[in-house]
Design an enzyme around this catalytic site. Structure first.
Site, PDB file in Angstrom:
ATOM      1  N   SER A 173      13.701 -11.734 -33.679  1.00 39.56           N
ATOM      2  CA  SER A 173      12.803 -11.363 -32.581  1.00 39.56           C
ATOM      3  C   SER A 173      13.423 -10.455 -31.527  1.00 39.56           C
ATOM      4  O   SER A 173      12.699  -9.870 -30.729  1.00 39.56           O
ATOM      5  CB  SER A 173      12.245 -12.622 -31.913  1.00 39.56           C
ATOM      6  OG  SER A 173      11.317 -13.257 -32.765  1.00 39.56           O
ATOM      7  N   SER A 186       9.360 -10.794 -32.000  1.00 35.92           N
ATOM      8  CA  SER A 186       8.408 -11.133 -30.962  1.00 35.92           C
ATOM      9  C   SER A 186       8.759 -10.587 -29.580  1.00 35.92           C
ATOM     10  O   SER A 186       7.949 -10.699 -28.650  1.00 35.92           O
ATOM     11  CB  SER A 186       8.296 -12.664 -30.868  1.00 35.92           C
ATOM     12  OG  SER A 186       9.525 -13.253 -30.467  1.00 35.92           O
ATOM     13  N   LYS A 215      11.041 -11.512 -21.024  1.00 33.34           N
ATOM     14  CA  LYS A 215      10.009 -11.915 -21.971  1.00 33.34           C
ATOM     15  C   LYS A 215       9.064 -12.923 -21.322  1.00 33.34           C
ATOM     16  O   LYS A 215       9.502 -13.808 -20.568  1.00 33.34           O
ATOM     17  CB  LYS A 215      10.681 -12.507 -23.208  1.00 33.34           C
ATOM     18  CG  LYS A 215       9.813 -12.608 -24.447  1.00 33.34           C
ATOM     19  CD  LYS A 215      10.681 -12.993 -25.637  1.00 33.34           C
ATOM     20  CE  LYS A 215       9.873 -13.046 -26.939  1.00 33.34           C
ATOM     21  NZ  LYS A 215      10.741 -13.327 -28.096  1.00 33.34           N
TER      22      LYS A 215
END
Length: 255
Positions: A177, A153, A78
């Protein structure tokens, strides 16, 4: 090598020398070049460092040394993780040139277990949405239907894994997320228990240790295409770091 092979299958093929880590990482970058423009899942690649690490993995194997459960396996992380020489902007354009001097602890531990980071994946601004868009990197699309979102996310990571651009993607989860993108993209995700995995190096801007509120109650964990692959990472990334390592330890059990 099939782009949709599991992480365990990739590592086993490298150990059998059916394919080298260099060949597998090269194959992964070729797929990223073909697939990613439509998805915008990966927003930064690490070709030079990844190829160097792949060569090191092949040399280690030739010398009879196994780096760990993810030996030679290409992964993504990420964008919000610090990674040496790259920005971790959290979607904020003013941080685009703020390069981290070192790598987040959880990612360092994955690399020590043999994983090879090939790229960083997209996020919403400040990781604060259930879709994946920011003004710096744009919108990530769902690989099953480009008109739909992969969630957020950790949407960029989920889309990358679902599309065969790396076998594992490291994400984070405060209020869904990891779990929401995994569901939207038809893959598996694991939100570890709070503080099981060090959060050091998980904050916007250059590496400065652990995050502040509210991300201090988030967790970082893996997303994979096969449930069994989730078991490859906890023993590698679990446990405290820094001063916390002197205070407690995580009991490790074989998976």
């Amino acid at each position: 090598m099939n782009s949709f092979a599991t992480a365990a299958e990739m590592a086993a093929a490298i150990r059998r020398k059916t394919i080298s880590a260099t060949e597998l990482v090269t194959h992964t970058f070729e797929r990223i070049e073909r697939i990613n423009p439509d998805l915008n899942a990966i927003v930064g690649t690490m070709r030079e460092s990844a190829m160097a690490r792949a060569a090191e993995a092949d040399q280690a194997l030739a010398s009879g040394h196994d780096l760990g459960p993810l030996h030679g396996v290409p992964i993504t992380i990420k964008e919000s993780f610090a990674y040496r020489g790259t920005p971790n902007t959290w979607g904020l354009p003013n941080l685009a040139q703020a390069m981290s001097p070192r790598t987040a602890v959880a990612i360092e531990r994955l690399e020590s277990a043999g994983a090879i980071v090939v790229g960083k994946t997209n996020v919403p601004v400040m990781l604060a949405d259930w879709q994946t868009y920011n003004p710096l990197y744009g919108t990530t699309n769902n690989p099953w239907d480009l008109s739909r979102t992969p969630g957020g996310s950790s949407g960029g990571g989920a889309a990358a894994v679902a599309a065969g651009m790396g076998a594992v993607s490291m994400g984070s989860d405060l209020s869904g997320s990891i779990r929401i993108p995994a569901h939207f993209c038809g893959i598996y995700g694991h939100k570890p228990s709070l503080n099981l995995v060090s959060m050091d190096g998980f904050q916007p801007g250059p590496w400065e240790g652990p995050p502040g509120p509210p991300m201090d109650i988030a967790a970082v964990g893996p997303m994979t295409r096969e449930a069994g692959d989730l078991a490859l990472t906890p023993s590698a990334i679990g446990g405290p770091s820094g001063d916390g390592a002197r205070g407690h330890a995580v009991a490790r059990a074989g998976c």
